[in-house]
Enzyme design. Structure first.
Site: not given
Ligand code: AGP
Length: 606
Positions: A2, A27, A74, A98-99, A479, A483, A486, A502, A601
């Site tokens: 928070c 936050r 939060w 906060n905590g 992953e 990254k 993206e 393959h 997001k």
């Molecule tokens: C990851 O960096 C991306 N923002 C995206 O792949 C994300 O992981 C995916 O949309 C799932 O989101 P969520 O974890 O909020 O469900």
């Protein structure tokens, strides 16, 4: 996580508090509240939603007074609502926090026996009641505060005021809290962004510090009431920089927040002494009857599911099937009532994952969600939820949510292992010990950032990347590749290293950087064979491993030796340099790292 602000000075506090609070909204922003002291009375106001809602409610000019506190939330305990918003009051004592107070349930039980009435579901509300409890025993206010702090287990950054005297007390343990030093006035804040416009002279409180702001003077003590000194730091930060805590991007800040996020996620759950894992939130059906575990999610969260399959199958010997939520929901999966479906999500609002949950529930499976946002759909509609305590993740590219998801999956494995009788307290103690070393090892990796940036500078103009790893390192490279894609918009593919010959081996030439995640474990020698195959086609190897191997190191184009840990926890460490590599390449290319093109997001549509 928070945001807290406070003010003690000569100006009207209300606007100062609201403006400062707004700057801490990253936050937490599910509810907010304010408390202003004026001639022996404290007026409070709380609102669900963003700070603007609170601002509207206190903009009639009647919230007068030059001392006060404010909070943006939060939620960790108690869903977002006006009732659970801060400040919380008992008698004439008002608190913002906060905590996480780990032992709040025990304290609440004792205080209820004394007749204390609780109005919220928060852990925080025990604090003002505890202070009143001590004052009822005849202790002076500041002694009552110290005594209460000694009874609290967990983490806290606190702002405390009371009606009977014009005083603001701040206290800190594990959660960040700073004092801003003005001219004859003082500010309190969770971190600098809130008050950088007011002053750049800060005192960074340390654990168990107490700050007493009275009569526009500041006194610092420890919890035994002994006076202490703290240095006033002069900070040269721009406004924009401040919001990111001095980092250029939220993503970089969130990468560096991972050690703390993991510690917070384990807090109150991994009980080393007893060799026990405790989850307040969950009430799973009889685990002995779990026939199969499904792990379903999207994007980065799906990669955490694949890692979960390795962790659960290796230790629980229960079959685990993973699936991408957008596929799972339409392929009529064969699910029985004895199956446990685990959905993983940072936002808790991803449409495909929600639909997958509904599909599994329709077929009678028990649904557990692992999620970072309280009050989100997946948190509310699953049969049970375990929260990652990563705090708000602002950068679209998920980082700290991923590593805290793996931490939760690992302790969930320990929790199930104990109840299935396949793990005993000694096993669990050993695993918790290893897990608790992770934040420090991660910190060591973060200190390698400059050399990762150097590697980024070397490869930033390559058009394609290949990422290879075996076993539990395959989802780690998935992953890493995600990254890079993206945020840098460079094409990157990840493959299980054994699969390279393959097909993808056809892509390799002197322009192809090939990232290997290859700690020295049961498949290392096999992966070395794959590295030889890349070298013989003049590919450029970027090797992340955990032990010296002069032969391989010499052959690799870039090599990073990372701290080692047990197999199941390797991804939490090994993903960090991959996050940094992607970040630095994107930053050097000048893309919009925090809000990359075409992405959101939280993907709340199909
Ligand atoms: C990851 O960096 C991306 N923002 C995206 O792949 C994300 O992981 C995916 O949309 C799932 O989101 P969520 O974890 O909020 O469900």
């Amino acid at each position: 996580m928070c945001g807290i602000v406070g003010y003690a000075g000569t100006e009207e506090a209300c606007d100062i508090l609201i403006e400062s609070l707004k700057r801490l909204e990253y936050r937490g922003y599910d509810s907010a509240g304010i408390a202003i002291w004026n001639q022996g009375t404290i007026r409070t106001e709380r609102k669900k939603g963003k700070v603007d809602e609170l601002k509207k409610a206190v903009s009639d000019g009647t919230f007068q007074g030059s001392l006060g506190l404010a909070h943006t939330r939060w939620a960790t305990h108690g869903t977002p609502s006006e009732r659970n918003a801060h400040p919380h009051r008992a008698g004439d004592v008002v608190v913002v926090h906060n905590g996480i107070i780990e032992n709040y349930l025990e304290l609440k039980k004792e205080l209820k026996k004394e007749g204390h009435e609780f109005l919220s579901d928060t852990d925080t509300e025990v604090i003002p009641h505890l202070i009143v409890h001590h004052m009822n025993k005849g202790e002076a206010f500041l002694d009552a505060v110290s005594a209460s702090l000694k009874e609290l287990k967990g983490s806290y950054a606190l702002g405390i005021i009371r009606e009977k005297e014009r005083i603001l007390v701040a206290a800190k343990k594990e959660s960040p809290l700073i004092i801003g030093v003005g001219n004859g006035e003082y500010y309190l804040a969770s971190d600098a962004p809130a008050i950088i416009k007011k002053t750049n002279r800060f005192i960074f409180l340390e654990d168990n510090d107490i700050a007493i702001l009275k009569d526009n003077s500041l006194e610092l003590t420890n919890t035994d009431g002994e006076k202490i000194e703290r240095k006033i730091h002069q900070v040269q930060w721009s406004d924009a920089m401040a919001e990111k805590g001095g980092y250029k991007h939220f993503m970089l800040k969130e990468i560096f927040e991972q050690p703390r996020a993991i510690s917070e996620t384990l807090l109150g759950r991994a009980r080393e002494e007893e060799g026990e894992i405790e989850f307040e939130e969950i009430n799973l059906p009889d685990v002995q009857k779990i026939n199969k575990i499904w792990m379903v999610a999207c994007g980065t969260s799906y990669h955490a599911c694949i890692i979960g399959k390795h962790i659960f199958e290796a230790n629980l010997r229960i079959p685990v099937e993973t699936d991408i939520a957008s596929e799972f929901r339409y392929r009529d999966p064969i699910i029985s009532k004895k199956d446990l479906l685990i959905v993983v999500s940072q936002s808790g609002e991803t449409a495909d994952t929600i639909a997958a949950m509904k599909e599994a529930k329709r077929k009678g499976a028990y649904v557990l969600s692992i999620c970072n946002v309280l009050g989100s759909t997946l948190a509310r509609e699953a049969d049970s939820v375990i929260f990652t305590h990563a705090g708000p993740e602002i950068g679209v590219a998920s980082t700290k949510a991923f590593t805290t998801q793996i931490s939760v999956i690992f302790i969930l494995m320990l929790y199930l292992g104990k109840r299935l009788g396949v793990l005993n307290s000694e096993d669990i103690k050993k695993h918790i010990l290893e897990l608790k070393k992770i934040p420090r090892k991660m910190q060591a990796i973060l200190e390698m950032a400059p050399s990762v940036e150097e590697a980024a500078r070397k490869y930033m103009h390559r058009k394609n990347f290949l990422y290879l790893g075996r076993g539990i390192h395959f989802p780690t490279v998935l992953e890493g590749a995600l990254k890079l894609k993206e945020i840098s918009y460079i094409h990157a593919e990840a493959y299980a290293a054994g699969e390279m010959k393959h097909g993808p081996i056809a892509l390799i030439d002197e322009d192809m950087p090939v990232v290997f995640v290859a700690p020295v474990d049961q498949t290392y020698k096999k992966t070395c064979g794959n590295m030889e195959e890349v070298i013989s086609r003049r590919g450029k190897i970027i090797l992340f491993t955990d032990r010296e191997d002069p032969e391989m190191q010499q052959r690799a184009d870039s090599c990073f030796i990372l701290p080692d840990t047990i197999y199941e926890l390797q991804p939490i460490l090994n993903v960090v340099p991959l996050q940094l590599l992607a970040y630095y390449i994107a930053n050097l290319l000048g893309t919009d790292v925090d809000q990359p093109r075409n992405l959101a997001k939280s993907v709340t549509v199909e």
